[in-house]
Design a protein around this motif. Sequence first.
Motif, PDB file in Angstrom:
ATOM      1  N   GLY A 185      -6.783  44.531  49.369  1.00  0.00           N
ATOM      2  CA  GLY A 185      -7.708  43.431  49.148  1.00  0.00           C
ATOM      3  C   GLY A 185      -7.590  42.804  47.776  1.00  0.00           C
ATOM      4  O   GLY A 185      -8.300  41.840  47.464  1.00  0.00           O
ATOM      5  N   HIS A 186      -6.697  43.351  46.939  1.00  0.00           N
ATOM      6  CA  HIS A 186      -6.483  42.835  45.582  1.00  0.00           C
ATOM      7  C   HIS A 186      -4.993  42.535  45.396  1.00  0.00           C
ATOM      8  O   HIS A 186      -4.281  42.276  46.351  1.00  0.00           O
ATOM      9  N   LEU A 187      -4.543  42.527  44.165  1.00  0.00           N
ATOM     10  CA  LEU A 187      -3.142  42.274  43.822  1.00  0.00           C
ATOM     11  C   LEU A 187      -2.636  40.955  44.407  1.00  0.00           C
ATOM     12  O   LEU A 187      -1.483  40.850  44.854  1.00  0.00           O
ATOM     13  N   ARG A 188      -3.487  39.927  44.366  1.00  0.00           N
ATOM     14  CA  ARG A 188      -3.074  38.594  44.829  1.00  0.00           C
ATOM     15  C   ARG A 188      -2.535  37.818  43.633  1.00  0.00           C
ATOM     16  O   ARG A 188      -3.258  37.528  42.684  1.00  0.00           O
ATOM     17  N   VAL A 189      -1.237  37.536  43.693  1.00  0.00           N
ATOM     18  CA  VAL A 189      -0.518  36.965  42.559  1.00  0.00           C
ATOM     19  C   VAL A 189       0.368  35.823  43.038  1.00  0.00           C
ATOM     20  O   VAL A 189       0.959  35.897  44.123  1.00  0.00           O
ATOM     21  N   THR A 190       0.475  34.780  42.218  1.00  0.00           N
ATOM     22  CA  THR A 190       1.422  33.691  42.431  1.00  0.00           C
ATOM     23  C   THR A 190       2.517  33.777  41.374  1.00  0.00           C
ATOM     24  O   THR A 190       2.234  33.886  40.177  1.00  0.00           O
ATOM     25  N   TYR A 191       3.776  33.726  41.818  1.00  0.00           N
ATOM     26  CA  TYR A 191       4.931  33.675  40.922  1.00  0.00           C
ATOM     27  C   TYR A 191       5.652  32.356  41.194  1.00  0.00           C
ATOM     28  O   TYR A 191       6.202  32.167  42.281  1.00  0.00           O
ATOM     29  N   HIS A 192       5.654  31.448  40.223  1.00  0.00           N
ATOM     30  CA  HIS A 192       6.354  30.180  40.479  1.00  0.00           C
ATOM     31  C   HIS A 192       7.091  29.671  39.249  1.00  0.00           C
ATOM     32  O   HIS A 192       6.672  29.861  38.112  1.00  0.00           O
ATOM     33  N   HIS A 193       8.214  29.033  39.495  1.00  0.00           N
ATOM     34  CA  HIS A 193       9.048  28.396  38.474  1.00  0.00           C
ATOM     35  C   HIS A 193       9.474  29.357  37.357  1.00  0.00           C
ATOM     36  O   HIS A 193       9.581  28.960  36.199  1.00  0.00           O
ATOM     37  N   ASN A 194       9.709  30.606  37.724  1.00  0.00           N
ATOM     38  CA  ASN A 194      10.276  31.563  36.776  1.00  0.00           C
ATOM     39  C   ASN A 194      11.800  31.575  36.911  1.00  0.00           C
ATOM     40  O   ASN A 194      12.352  31.327  37.977  1.00  0.00           O
ATOM     41  N   TRP A 195      12.467  31.905  35.815  1.00  0.00           N
ATOM     42  CA  TRP A 195      13.927  31.978  35.790  1.00  0.00           C
ATOM     43  C   TRP A 195      14.332  33.429  35.580  1.00  0.00           C
ATOM     44  O   TRP A 195      14.093  34.001  34.522  1.00  0.00           O
ATOM     45  N   PHE A 196      14.928  34.013  36.615  1.00  0.00           N
ATOM     46  CA  PHE A 196      15.437  35.377  36.552  1.00  0.00           C
ATOM     47  C   PHE A 196      16.936  35.275  36.272  1.00  0.00           C
ATOM     48  O   PHE A 196      17.743  35.004  37.167  1.00  0.00           O
ATOM     49  N   ASP A 197      17.285  35.474  35.021  1.00  0.00           N
ATOM     50  CA  ASP A 197      18.602  35.134  34.501  1.00  0.00           C
ATOM     51  C   ASP A 197      19.428  36.400  34.285  1.00  0.00           C
ATOM     52  O   ASP A 197      19.443  36.985  33.202  1.00  0.00           O
ATOM     53  N   GLY A 198      20.096  36.861  35.360  1.00  0.00           N
ATOM     54  CA  GLY A 198      20.933  38.043  35.252  1.00  0.00           C
ATOM     55  C   GLY A 198      20.179  39.348  35.197  1.00  0.00           C
ATOM     56  O   GLY A 198      20.747  40.376  34.800  1.00  0.00           O
TER      57      GLY A 198
END
Length: 315
Positions: free
Chosen positions: A190-203
């Motif tokens: 019922g928790h741990l609601r997260v948005t991940y957007h426009h991140n750069w995972f570079d290697g």
Amino acid sequence: MRRTSKLVSGLTAAITGVAGPAMTAQPASAADSAPVGWATQGGGTTGGGNTSPTTVSSSSALSSALSSGSTAVIRVSGTISCSGMLRVASNKTVIGNSGAVIAGCGFNVSNASNVIIRNLTFRNWNDDGINVQYSTRVWIDHNSFSNGYDGAVDIKRASDYVTVSWNRFSSHDKTMLLGHSDSNGGEDRGHLRVTYHHNWFDGTNQRHPRVRFGNPVHVYNNFYSNIGSYGVASTCEAGVLVEGNYFENTKDPFHRGEGSSPAGNLVARNNYFVNSGSGSAGGSVGSIPYSFTLDTPSSVKSIVTGGAGAGRISI
């Protein structure tokens, strides 16, 4: 099966009521003045608001300002060398002046609410870069993370309403954990609601993110480049929507289950693949309750590399 420069359209698994179609008329802004996504829920995330800022340039001054019980806007100046974890209390905006660096330590957002962390470079931390636990309404935006010991941004222990946006991660292994243990469902469901957007995972190598229990978790418009192990993993009852991302040189973009953790649910749609695997999805995901702008997936690489990381916003 490998796919090259191909946009995969439509649902790859059933999805339960994603909130309305995402707006696509305008590209997302790399300098949002307020969060988008889960950090807008539960009353929103404003941090220190319009409080007059305090500038700090030493570890002791930073630690004192972060842990204060007062609402505050804290500006970080120069390179601050430290060790361990500095606790961040509620109602704080922590923002770096141009070139601000946190070297050797990280931030512990614990039992707090309404926290904003922006425009900082974290490097060589000896625990986590940012750890969020028992905390709600947190926005982590436009930071750079490299070469740390454990997680760059780990979120756990019933935390909720968090947005992680426009950050750059490089030279690192365990990037982002969401939910620390298979046995912590009593706190985390019922928790741990997260948005991940426009991140750069570079290697980077793995956990972009690795998710337990959170549902729905929204992973959209991120750029994955030269990922070593895997992109996104959904485990332990989680529900993860992976949409509109750009995967380049990423053999395993997303999958269900990881290590000894059982498979969670993962829905993938409208992702763009360049010299990458096609991913593995299944199950259904809860509805997304907020409005957001979805950039054209094929444009995500140029948008994210042009705007992600510290030093890319005006302060």
